[in-house]
Design a protein around this motif. Sequence first.
Motif, PDB file in Angstrom:
ATOM      1  N   ALA A   4       0.866  -1.177   0.000  1.00 52.78           N
ATOM      2  CA  ALA A   4       0.000   0.000   0.000  1.00 52.78           C
ATOM      3  C   ALA A   4       0.901   1.225   0.000  1.00 52.78           C
ATOM      4  O   ALA A   4       2.005   1.193   0.546  1.00 52.78           O
ATOM      5  N   GLN A   5       0.423   2.270  -0.618  1.00 50.72           N
ATOM      6  CA  GLN A   5       1.189   3.513  -0.599  1.00 50.72           C
ATOM      7  C   GLN A   5       0.248   4.701  -0.611  1.00 50.72           C
ATOM      8  O   GLN A   5      -0.889   4.599  -1.075  1.00 50.72           O
ATOM      9  N   THR A   6       0.732   5.806  -0.070  1.00 45.52           N
ATOM     10  CA  THR A   6      -0.034   7.043  -0.040  1.00 45.52           C
ATOM     11  C   THR A   6       0.928   8.211   0.114  1.00 45.52           C
ATOM     12  O   THR A   6       2.117   8.028   0.353  1.00 45.52           O
ATOM     13  N   THR A   7       0.384   9.387  -0.003  1.00 44.59           N
ATOM     14  CA  THR A   7       1.129  10.612   0.275  1.00 44.59           C
ATOM     15  C   THR A   7       0.362  11.384   1.334  1.00 44.59           C
ATOM     16  O   THR A   7      -0.840  11.611   1.187  1.00 44.59           O
ATOM     17  N   LEU A   8       1.057  11.734   2.402  1.00 39.27           N
ATOM     18  CA  LEU A   8       0.473  12.589   3.440  1.00 39.27           C
ATOM     19  C   LEU A   8       0.980  14.003   3.226  1.00 39.27           C
ATOM     20  O   LEU A   8       2.174  14.206   2.963  1.00 39.27           O
ATOM     21  N   THR A   9       0.112  14.975   3.369  1.00 42.30           N
ATOM     22  CA  THR A   9       0.503  16.379   3.284  1.00 42.30           C
ATOM     23  C   THR A   9       0.498  16.957   4.686  1.00 42.30           C
ATOM     24  O   THR A   9      -0.485  16.816   5.423  1.00 42.30           O
ATOM     25  N   ILE A  10       1.622  17.570   5.059  1.00 46.77           N
ATOM     26  CA  ILE A  10       1.778  18.174   6.380  1.00 46.77           C
ATOM     27  C   ILE A  10       2.000  19.669   6.174  1.00 46.77           C
ATOM     28  O   ILE A  10       2.979  20.074   5.534  1.00 46.77           O
ATOM     29  N   HIS A  18       7.387  18.797  14.085  1.00 46.06           N
ATOM     30  CA  HIS A  18       5.935  18.716  13.978  1.00 46.06           C
ATOM     31  C   HIS A  18       5.536  17.245  13.960  1.00 46.06           C
ATOM     32  O   HIS A  18       5.869  16.517  13.025  1.00 46.06           O
ATOM     33  N   GLU A  19       4.841  16.822  15.019  1.00 49.92           N
ATOM     34  CA  GLU A  19       4.507  15.409  15.142  1.00 49.92           C
ATOM     35  C   GLU A  19       3.445  15.003  14.121  1.00 49.92           C
ATOM     36  O   GLU A  19       2.438  15.682  13.934  1.00 49.92           O
ATOM     37  N   CYS A  20       3.694  13.891  13.457  1.00 51.28           N
ATOM     38  CA  CYS A  20       2.745  13.358  12.473  1.00 51.28           C
ATOM     39  C   CYS A  20       2.416  11.890  12.771  1.00 51.28           C
ATOM     40  O   CYS A  20       1.905  11.183  11.911  1.00 51.28           O
ATOM     41  N   THR A  21       2.682  11.443  13.994  1.00 46.17           N
ATOM     42  CA  THR A  21       2.470  10.050  14.379  1.00 46.17           C
ATOM     43  C   THR A  21       1.030   9.598  14.139  1.00 46.17           C
ATOM     44  O   THR A  21       0.799   8.529  13.560  1.00 46.17           O
ATOM     45  N   ARG A  22       0.057  10.382  14.581  1.00 47.05           N
ATOM     46  CA  ARG A  22      -1.351   9.971  14.486  1.00 47.05           C
ATOM     47  C   ARG A  22      -1.750   9.740  13.044  1.00 47.05           C
ATOM     48  O   ARG A  22      -2.417   8.756  12.724  1.00 47.05           O
ATOM     49  N   ALA A  23      -1.352  10.633  12.126  1.00 46.44           N
ATOM     50  CA  ALA A  23      -1.707  10.467  10.714  1.00 46.44           C
ATOM     51  C   ALA A  23      -1.110   9.181  10.152  1.00 46.44           C
ATOM     52  O   ALA A  23      -1.763   8.463   9.388  1.00 46.44           O
ATOM     53  N   VAL A  24       0.123   8.861  10.552  1.00 47.01           N
ATOM     54  CA  VAL A  24       0.775   7.639  10.082  1.00 47.01           C
ATOM     55  C   VAL A  24       0.078   6.411  10.669  1.00 47.01           C
ATOM     56  O   VAL A  24      -0.218   5.452   9.950  1.00 47.01           O
ATOM     57  N   LEU A  25      -0.205   6.423  11.964  1.00 44.35           N
ATOM     58  CA  LEU A  25      -0.901   5.299  12.601  1.00 44.35           C
ATOM     59  C   LEU A  25      -2.251   5.040  11.941  1.00 44.35           C
ATOM     60  O   LEU A  25      -2.615   3.887  11.669  1.00 44.35           O
ATOM     61  N   ASP A  26      -2.996   6.106  11.688  1.00 45.54           N
ATOM     62  CA  ASP A  26      -4.321   5.955  11.079  1.00 45.54           C
ATOM     63  C   ASP A  26      -4.220   5.341   9.692  1.00 45.54           C
ATOM     64  O   ASP A  26      -5.002   4.458   9.333  1.00 45.54           O
TER      65      ASP A  26
END
Length: 138
Positions: A4-10, A18-26
């Motif tokens: 699976a792959q995606t792109t997250l925008t922060i 800047h913590e992005c843990t929750r977005a990655v976990l979800d």
Amino acid sequence: MRQAQTTLTIDTPGQGLHECTRAVLDWVASTRIETGLLTLFVRHTSASLLIQENAAPAARRDLERYFARIAPESSGYEHDDEGPDDMPAHLRSALTATSLSIPVASARPVLGTWQGIYLFEHRAAPHRRELALHLIGD
């Protein structure tokens, strides 16, 4: 084996961790991949990724001050196309990481109790950063 792959925008307000843990976990949970390897990659040359202490804000502030000391903003750099924070941002990125690999078990990244995933913004102005995520496993 599945992938699976995606792109997250922060969106960052400027320099700092800047913590992005929750977005990655979800996102990992949404893939329904139970066991595997997660790769994160920041698609920029003036930002980086860190796994760092997520309980004590003082640890993040100390890290930010440390990098400001070892790669200070100044007029002494040849590369200053985008201002005095341009080259220091590249130096800070070179000293950290642009990618991370994290094992996944039970559909969650295997992070320690006090570990969080951070985008380390090295530029003073707000930016929109992209993280490419790739998960392979079963």
